[in-house]
Design a protein around this motif. Structure first.
Motif, PDB file in Angstrom:
ATOM      1  N   VAL A 126       0.834  -1.195   0.000  1.00 44.82           N
ATOM      2  CA  VAL A 126       0.000   0.000   0.000  1.00 44.82           C
ATOM      3  C   VAL A 126       0.879   1.259   0.000  1.00 44.82           C
ATOM      4  O   VAL A 126       0.552   2.262  -0.650  1.00 44.82           O
ATOM      5  CB  VAL A 126      -0.971   0.008   1.207  1.00 44.82           C
ATOM      6  CG1 VAL A 126      -1.879   1.221   1.162  1.00 44.82           C
ATOM      7  CG2 VAL A 126      -1.818  -1.260   1.206  1.00 44.82           C
TER       8      VAL A 126
ATOM      9  N   ASN B 273       2.204   1.604  -3.578  1.00 43.34           N
ATOM     10  CA  ASN B 273       1.169   2.146  -4.467  1.00 43.34           C
ATOM     11  C   ASN B 273       0.960   3.636  -4.235  1.00 43.34           C
ATOM     12  O   ASN B 273       0.764   4.404  -5.183  1.00 43.34           O
ATOM     13  CB  ASN B 273      -0.160   1.409  -4.249  1.00 43.34           C
ATOM     14  CG  ASN B 273      -0.141   0.026  -4.878  1.00 43.34           C
ATOM     15  OD1 ASN B 273       0.783  -0.297  -5.625  1.00 43.34           O
ATOM     16  ND2 ASN B 273      -1.134  -0.777  -4.567  1.00 43.34           N
ATOM     17  N   ASP B 274       0.997   4.037  -2.963  1.00 38.96           N
ATOM     18  CA  ASP B 274       0.790   5.450  -2.652  1.00 38.96           C
ATOM     19  C   ASP B 274       1.951   6.301  -3.185  1.00 38.96           C
ATOM     20  O   ASP B 274       1.745   7.379  -3.742  1.00 38.96           O
ATOM     21  CB  ASP B 274       0.627   5.640  -1.141  1.00 38.96           C
ATOM     22  CG  ASP B 274       0.036   7.006  -0.803  1.00 38.96           C
ATOM     23  OD1 ASP B 274      -1.099   7.269  -1.259  1.00 38.96           O
ATOM     24  OD2 ASP B 274       0.711   7.807  -0.139  1.00 38.96           O
TER      25      ASP B 274
ATOM     26  N   ARG C  99       1.718   9.254  -6.011  1.00 39.62           N
ATOM     27  CA  ARG C  99       2.172  10.614  -5.734  1.00 39.62           C
ATOM     28  C   ARG C  99       3.323  11.029  -6.660  1.00 39.62           C
ATOM     29  O   ARG C  99       3.891  12.117  -6.505  1.00 39.62           O
ATOM     30  CB  ARG C  99       2.679  10.734  -4.289  1.00 39.62           C
ATOM     31  CG  ARG C  99       1.596  10.687  -3.230  1.00 39.62           C
ATOM     32  CD  ARG C  99       2.232  10.639  -1.843  1.00 39.62           C
ATOM     33  NE  ARG C  99       1.256  10.329  -0.794  1.00 39.62           N
ATOM     34  CZ  ARG C  99       0.621  11.245  -0.066  1.00 39.62           C
ATOM     35  NH1 ARG C  99       0.860  12.519  -0.242  1.00 39.62           N
ATOM     36  NH2 ARG C  99      -0.241  10.873   0.850  1.00 39.62           N
TER      37      ARG C  99
ATOM     38  N   LYS D 267       6.258   9.661  -6.610  1.00 42.68           N
ATOM     39  CA  LYS D 267       7.491   9.628  -5.807  1.00 42.68           C
ATOM     40  C   LYS D 267       7.999   8.199  -5.657  1.00 42.68           C
ATOM     41  O   LYS D 267       8.314   7.739  -4.557  1.00 42.68           O
ATOM     42  CB  LYS D 267       7.217  10.201  -4.411  1.00 42.68           C
ATOM     43  CG  LYS D 267       6.843  11.665  -4.397  1.00 42.68           C
ATOM     44  CD  LYS D 267       6.610  12.106  -2.974  1.00 42.68           C
ATOM     45  CE  LYS D 267       5.994  13.473  -2.867  1.00 42.68           C
ATOM     46  NZ  LYS D 267       6.779  14.541  -3.460  1.00 42.68           N
TER      47      LYS D 267
ATOM     48  N   GLU E 109       6.199   4.406   4.709  1.00 41.08           N
ATOM     49  CA  GLU E 109       6.284   5.120   3.428  1.00 41.08           C
ATOM     50  C   GLU E 109       7.270   6.287   3.525  1.00 41.08           C
ATOM     51  O   GLU E 109       8.132   6.458   2.651  1.00 41.08           O
ATOM     52  CB  GLU E 109       4.883   5.614   3.050  1.00 41.08           C
ATOM     53  CG  GLU E 109       4.814   6.323   1.722  1.00 41.08           C
ATOM     54  CD  GLU E 109       3.373   6.663   1.324  1.00 41.08           C
ATOM     55  OE1 GLU E 109       2.431   6.004   1.819  1.00 41.08           O
ATOM     56  OE2 GLU E 109       3.185   7.590   0.529  1.00 41.08           O
ATOM     57  N   VAL E 110       7.155   7.071   4.582  1.00 40.30           N
ATOM     58  CA  VAL E 110       8.073   8.204   4.759  1.00 40.30           C
ATOM     59  C   VAL E 110       9.496   7.686   5.010  1.00 40.30           C
ATOM     60  O   VAL E 110      10.475   8.258   4.513  1.00 40.30           O
ATOM     61  CB  VAL E 110       7.584   9.125   5.900  1.00 40.30           C
ATOM     62  CG1 VAL E 110       8.634  10.177   6.237  1.00 40.30           C
ATOM     63  CG2 VAL E 110       6.263   9.787   5.513  1.00 40.30           C
TER      64      VAL E 110
ATOM     65  N   LYS F 284      12.277   9.044   2.739  1.00 41.40           N
ATOM     66  CA  LYS F 284      13.147  10.069   3.330  1.00 41.40           C
ATOM     67  C   LYS F 284      14.183   9.530   4.310  1.00 41.40           C
ATOM     68  O   LYS F 284      15.051  10.285   4.762  1.00 41.40           O
ATOM     69  CB  LYS F 284      12.294  11.090   4.096  1.00 41.40           C
ATOM     70  CG  LYS F 284      11.084  11.601   3.336  1.00 41.40           C
ATOM     71  CD  LYS F 284      11.387  12.911   2.674  1.00 41.40           C
ATOM     72  CE  LYS F 284      10.155  13.440   1.975  1.00 41.40           C
ATOM     73  NZ  LYS F 284      10.497  14.604   1.154  1.00 41.40           N
TER      74      LYS F 284
END
Ligand code: SF4
Lengths: 174, 427
Positions: free
Chosen positions: B39, B42-43, B47, B49, B143-144, B148
């Protein structure tokens, strides 16, 4: 900032875990929308019927340690796709709480006396709760009565909600 | 200011302090599996990114349902596989080389004292056994982290659990942590880091320390931490031998991450485990714990030995010792899942798998499988499973099923008897 509030789903139990909120057999889904019919399917709570009780509710009120267990963000997502954007409890498990704010939603902690009061005075009736993020006041209405309860969220949590979530916040800052 | 282990790690990894107690930490590693990562992938794609902060610091495994059981789980694997390829992630463990994440990643040498690790999995706390700060997170944090290389945490409050005494024969790390959970409760360490210390922990193998730290989250803890010592260094030596002249030099370096003598703890709790007997859970919460003797005779339908709690070689050895020369009860289905291919191979070479087969167990490939009721041994409504896993939640191993958590020795003895019972190793 977006508004939080609406009709309340009362879950009168502590330690409701994320396996109960969304069972592992649905973790094979890769879209959030697919989780919609599965919310709280395995909740171990007498008298609770997910098919009837969830529809039209926007707020959950529960007891202590809500969202313990698995880290699955499918739990807040399953709430979100059912239109529930705020959970109020005496306390939360760390990961669940962070997941809620990371998604730009609210997890509000209240002292046990305040939770008791909400359950004692409003459970069962058609109750609505609205959170004023600027005033720090929860307005509770239902069963002919009204109540106001003070709450607070941390500066960082507020920033996440304002940004729309952690991805948006991190994008701006890191 | 004297500091705890977690405070030292936070101070050395701080990237930002956006507000109050919140710290944004730089991450040494981000671990991923196929249930919580797709997920996020996919996000990121939606986006625009589809990138990773550092492919060498991302480790990926397909472990929860493997081989895929249907089109949906096949798609989860495919999303992960394609993503790892696109982003040049070399450490990707696919079928044939895959195993339960929290056993596989330490075995591959990916965990170091003093490091920061996140994963979209609550039992990431297991890796604290090496003196790391390792925390389970949700998919957004993951995800972050992927994008990052950072994650936000509240500046840690720590609890120190001092475990003293000597464990009796037939009593294991699993019994110790079940007993501790019974005392602390499922909310007893919420949002805290637990440091496990004392002579009993010092005596433990890395495997046992991982069992201990694995269930820290069952008390709500962010991470369980053991202090790096020579046992830690010996385990890591094959992976760090190019970084240090000698094991002693490695230890001297890792000692940086020991707590200061006057470090401040939220609480210090002492457990003397000299009289501890084997423990088992009885309800739907991991803090519903009592001695096996009080549950003696409870019939079970299935026995499951495996998972990130107790699917390691040392666990299989103990179970095999109990099973040697015996058959499991006709009323019981026995399933054992060695946690990694390496565990499988070693168990095969030592004859352990033969013992399991002779006893009537089914030996599955390495996977999470039945632990979370997704595959390989889901139980039916009303059935009871004796399990070496870490969660007995209502419906965890199958809708309407009951799970009793216990050590591998107790599980093996239970399989033979057909009901919950102590092993012969506990005299
Ligand atoms: S073995 Fe069980 S608890 Fe461990 S990672 Fe897999 S599903 Fe989670």
């Amino acid at each position: 900032m977006r508004n939080f509030g609406g009709k309340v789903l009362f879950l009168d139990r502590s330690d409701i875990n994320t396996d109960e909120i969304i069972p592992a057999r649905y973790l094979t889904e890769v879209s959030k929308e697919a989780l919609k019919p599965c919310l709280l399917e395995d909740l171990n709570l007498e008298g609770f019927d997910p098919e009837k009780d969830i529809k039209g509710r926007q707020v959950v009120v529960a007891r202590a340690n809500f969202g313990c267990g698995s880290s699955r963000e499918h739990a807040p997502w399953a709430l979100e796709v059912n239109g529930i954007h705020m959970v109020i409890a005496e306390s939360f498990a760390r990961i669940f709480r962070q997941n809620m704010f990371n998604c730009g939603m609210l997890a509000i902690e209240l002292p046990s006396e305040a939770i008791d009061r909400i359950f004692d005075e409003f459970a069962g009736a058609d109750t609505e709760i609205y959170a004023g993020l600027d005033t720090g006041i929860l307005k509770v209405k239902g069963g002919g009565g009204e109540d106001e309860i003070a709450f607070s969220i941390s500066e960082f949590d507020r920033a996440l909600v304002e940004a729309g979530g952690w991805v948006e916040y991190a994008d701006l800052h890191y | 200011m004297p500091k705890t282990v977690a405070e030292k790690i936070f101070d050395s990894h701080r990237v930002d302090n956006p507000a109050g107690e919140m710290y944004v930490l730089g991450l040494d590693a981000v671990f991923c599996h196929e249930i919580t990562t797709p997920v996020a992938v996919n996000d990121l794609v939606s986006r625009g990114k589809d990138r990773v902060f550092d492919p060498s610091r991302i480790k990926v495994v397909i472990d929860h349902v493997t081989p895929a059981k249907d089109s949906k789980t096949a798609l989860q694997g495919k999303i992960l596989r394609d993503w790892a390829k696109r982003n040049n992630i070399k450490h990707f463990f696919d079928i044939g080389r895959n195993g339960v994440c929290h056993v596989l990643f330490p075995e591959q040498g990916f965990v170091r004292p003093g490091s920061t690790i996140i994963m979209g999995d609550s039992h990431t706390c297991t890796h604290g056994a090496f003196g790391a700060f390792a925390a389970g997170v949700g998919t957004t944090d993951l995800e972050v982290g992927i994008l990052k290389g950072v994650c936000a945490f509240r500046y840690p409050r720590s609890m120190k659990i001092q475990i003293s005494g000597t464990l009796r024969k037939g009593v294991y790390a699993k019994d110790v942590i079940l007993h501790i959970l019974g005392e602390l409760g499922v909310n007893g360490a919420t949002d805290q880091v637990i440091e496990f210390a004392g002579p009993v922990v010092e005596e433990m193998t890395m495997e046992s320390r991982m069992t201990l730290c694995n269930m820290a989250v069952e008390a709500g803890a962010t991470c369980g931490i053991c202090y790096p010592d020579m046992t830690t260094v010996d385990y890591l030596w094959p992976f760090i031998k190019d970084e240090f002249d000698a094991p002693e030099a490695a230890l001297a370096y890792y000692r940086k991450f020991l707590p200061d003598p006057d470090a401040q703890y939220n609480s210090i709790v002492e457990f003397d485990v000299s009289n501890l007997s084997p423990q088992v859970t009885f309800g739907y919460k991991p803090d519903n714990v009592r001695p096996v003797s009080e549950m003696e005779g409870t019939p079970v339908d299935q026995v499951y030995i495996g998972s990130c709690t107790n699917g390691r070689l040392e666990d299989l050895r103990v179970a095999a010792e109990v099973l040697a020369g015996r058959r499991i009860s006709d009323s019981v289905r026995g399933i054992v899942s060695p946690a990694t291919p390496e565990t499988y191979r070693m168990a095969m070479e030592e004859g352990i798998l033969g013992t399991f087969l002779d006893a009537g167990f089914c030996v599955t490939n390495p996977t999470c499988g039945a632990c979370l009721g997704m595959s390989n041994g889901v139980i039916a409504e009303g059935e009871v499973c004796a399990s070496t896993t870490n969660r007995n939640f209502y419906g965890r191993m199958g809708k309407g099923g009951m799970v009793h958590l216990m050590s591998p020795a107790t599980a093996a003895a239970t399989a033979v008897a057909g009901h919950i019972t102590n092993s012969k190793l506990y005299a």
